[in-house]
Design a protein around this motif. Sequence first.
Motif, PDB file in Angstrom:
ATOM      1  N   UNK A   1      42.042  39.681  45.106  1.00  0.00           N
ATOM      2  CA  UNK A   1      42.204  40.915  44.138  1.00  0.00           C
ATOM      3  C   UNK A   1      41.234  40.484  42.725  1.00  0.00           C
ATOM      4  N   UNK A   2      41.154  39.362  42.499  1.00  0.00           N
ATOM      5  CA  UNK A   2      40.298  38.986  41.521  1.00  0.00           C
ATOM      6  C   UNK A   2      38.948  38.679  41.590  1.00  0.00           C
ATOM      7  N   UNK A   3      38.395  38.394  42.925  1.00  0.00           N
ATOM      8  CA  UNK A   3      37.157  38.540  43.413  1.00  0.00           C
ATOM      9  C   UNK A   3      37.020  37.581  44.576  1.00  0.00           C
ATOM     10  N   UNK A   4      35.463  37.447  44.753  1.00  0.00           N
ATOM     11  CA  UNK A   4      35.368  36.623  46.074  1.00  0.00           C
ATOM     12  C   UNK A   4      35.407  35.385  45.738  1.00  0.00           C
ATOM     13  N   UNK A   5      34.842  34.894  44.579  1.00  0.00           N
ATOM     14  CA  UNK A   5      35.059  33.272  44.027  1.00  0.00           C
ATOM     15  C   UNK A   5      36.280  32.839  43.982  1.00  0.00           C
TER      16      UNK A   5
ATOM     17  N   UNK B   1      52.992  40.114  44.031  1.00  0.00           N
ATOM     18  CA  UNK B   1      53.602  41.454  44.512  1.00  0.00           C
ATOM     19  C   UNK B   1      53.503  42.749  43.600  1.00  0.00           C
ATOM     20  N   UNK B   2      52.640  42.720  42.702  1.00  0.00           N
ATOM     21  CA  UNK B   2      52.291  43.902  41.790  1.00  0.00           C
ATOM     22  C   UNK B   2      50.814  43.780  41.977  1.00  0.00           C
ATOM     23  N   UNK B   3      49.937  43.109  42.713  1.00  0.00           N
ATOM     24  CA  UNK B   3      48.751  43.262  42.910  1.00  0.00           C
ATOM     25  C   UNK B   3      47.941  44.211  43.684  1.00  0.00           C
ATOM     26  N   UNK B   4      48.903  44.977  44.444  1.00  0.00           N
ATOM     27  CA  UNK B   4      48.223  46.166  45.056  1.00  0.00           C
ATOM     28  C   UNK B   4      47.442  45.464  46.275  1.00  0.00           C
ATOM     29  N   UNK B   5      47.503  44.286  46.669  1.00  0.00           N
ATOM     30  CA  UNK B   5      46.608  43.615  47.678  1.00  0.00           C
ATOM     31  C   UNK B   5      47.296  42.788  48.864  1.00  0.00           C
ATOM     32  N   UNK B   6      48.679  43.238  48.955  1.00  0.00           N
ATOM     33  CA  UNK B   6      49.509  42.540  50.247  1.00  0.00           C
ATOM     34  C   UNK B   6      49.299  43.143  51.512  1.00  0.00           C
ATOM     35  N   UNK B   7      49.200  42.274  52.502  1.00  0.00           N
ATOM     36  CA  UNK B   7      49.220  42.790  53.851  1.00  0.00           C
ATOM     37  C   UNK B   7      50.550  43.049  54.186  1.00  0.00           C
TER      38      UNK B   7
END
Lengths: 639, 92
Positions: free
Chosen positions: A459-463, A439-445
């Motif tokens: 949001x933490x990286x591709x892996x 909710x607070x990650x700034x990554x939602x569609x």
Amino acid sequence: MIYERSALAIAVFLGLLGIVLGISFRLGAKAKSASGFFAAHGEIPWFVNGIAFAGDYLSAASFLGICGLVAFYGYDGFLYSIGYLAGWIVALFVVAEPLKRMGKYTFADALDSRFHSKGIKLAAAISTLIVSLFYLIPQMVGAGNLILPLLGLPYEAGVVLVGAVVIAIVVTAGMVSTTWVQFIKGGMLVVFCGILTVMILNRGISTIPPDGQTPFAMASEEELSANGDLEKLPAEGNWAERPYVRFRDKQSGLVKIWRKADDKGNLTETQYSTVSKDGKKLVGGIPQGRGEGMADFRPVGHVTHLAGDVDKTGPLGPLQFFQTLQESEVLLWSKDPKTVTDDSGEFTMYYQRRERGADLMMPGGSSSFAGVRKEALLGKLNFLSLMLALFAGTASLPHILIRYYTVKDSAAARKSTVVGIAAIGLFYVLTLYLGFGAMVSGSLDPTSDNMPAPLLARSFGQLPFAIVSAIAFTTVLGTVSGLILAASGAVAHDLMTNFLGMEMNDADMVRAGKVSAVLVGILAIVLGICFKGFNVAFLVGWAFSIAASANLPSLVMLLFWKPTNKQGIIASILVGLGSSLLWVLLSNEALDNLFKLKAGHMQFVPFSQPAIVTLPLGFLVLIVVSLLTQKPEAQASKS
Amino acid sequence: MDQKAPRDTGITSESEQYNARLGLRLFLVYCLCYGGFMGLSAFKVTALRDVVWRGVPLSLWYGFGLIAGALVLAVIYMVLCRPESASEKGTS
């Protein structure tokens, strides 16, 4: 949103898929007999079976749907977690041991152990098939959603891919491979959700948008009208009755749409898509895409105000995380259920909602549960009905019930249920962190409430994204395998052998089970495509209602009420199944989203979740029919 | 006939009856807790917003309690259950 394809995600996914299929082919030799194919010879160790319970149960709905609901509406997603977990209490304390003692391969075995009635076999088999199919739908919808960011393939390709792989798993080694796939998946899911939770807590919460993102605007209508570069468009046609104001940029010609935030002329920026008359999809008036001259939705999910007026918290403890959110303000997004149509096409609007953290920590944030915050009784009944379905549904799900036949005795059934409750309970606590973290990650569609978990990982990286997506996909595989196996058992064992009386040796029965698995798999693919766009947790709520209404009354009454007879059981299953199915298909959600009826259609049922009516109805029908059809000698012995 | 009827309902021995009774009692305990949560959510939802301990609202504590409570009751049940068959006695 359009998702970029990730080579790493594809590699991890293919690696995991290879392991899963490798296990299936290797264990194929153990599934040559009916006992091996449908019940893994009853030789699965209790700990493995317990984690496999978790793997079986923690479906796409749990992982994608609950995280999504928490991310978009807060506490309401956690209501599903509480209900799902509570359902295991019914399974352990009421159903598990008698079921293990009375049955052999399927749920119908247990129901019919006392009566040897063809009618019970038929009714139980039909119920198993319908419940399995309804539970399969959300899994397939989850698969379709996942394939998009993972492989960049269309939704339909994801559904077909999962269907094909699962059919391969089930057909090669039945319950043996299904159990091990579920064991691996259940274990990995809990472990990686734990890792992701640690990463969320370590990152803390920030009001600063992630790199490259600009905050969403607020403005006053007066201020925008005074801007000489902008031209206010008249609120004509459908726009007249909607809470939107449109301004055209005189230079670019692009139209920006604002939503009225209050009566004082304050406006908030929206995001919108348009399907033009010639079928082209535009975002913000520009063709949707990632190339030059194209546009896409901007990611959402930001904190606008943090407790203590700071920009960033730094690492947070597990309780501190909720405490901080509770005192903050979050910017969430909603889709306007009503589209707007004008000469340029059909507009779908997504708008901002500023929510206080404290309001997000209580039930009633989503439209499904909004009734609990209102006075009207019907909304409250809808909520109570869903919570009842979740509580009673777990112990009635055929694919969960058959897992009691894969261990050697009642003690092992008990122990494996306790292990399952521990793993599932831990996972559900973690989903709350994942949901609020997303909710607070700034990554939602803003266009999909099924995607927050994978997008949070990205949001933490591709892996992390690669691993979480691959696990989510395996999640779908594990659950779908169990469901298809339950359905194929109902066809081969209950319908063909027991009801139709077809003479089949062990090999014939396994073959019949495999053919059934293929047919059920194909049906699941078709249904998965038809139900595109539904929230998976919501769909699972329906499956639980149908399972509880159809199966639980007969299971419970058979165990605890002596006058129960075969007529009562048959009537209860058919009435519970029919009434709940009819209710679900006549609900507003089905009429609007499945049958695509236009707004303003007639309302057939007062609320969407049927269990509060149809579950007691199942009990009532069983009691009345059993009493009316008692044999004279039974009545005499009673008197 | 008398012996067959109980077997058909799945409960034959004293151990099985004891386990069934124990299960039902624990089930009722949990039902009360779950019912309390449903009642609060449906009819007094604002009470769940109240911060009760460590800055965290009642809604979260109650939810976590229902999850942890299920596990605790399950473990109690597992410990108190009596073995039902010769094979279970051998393994337990």
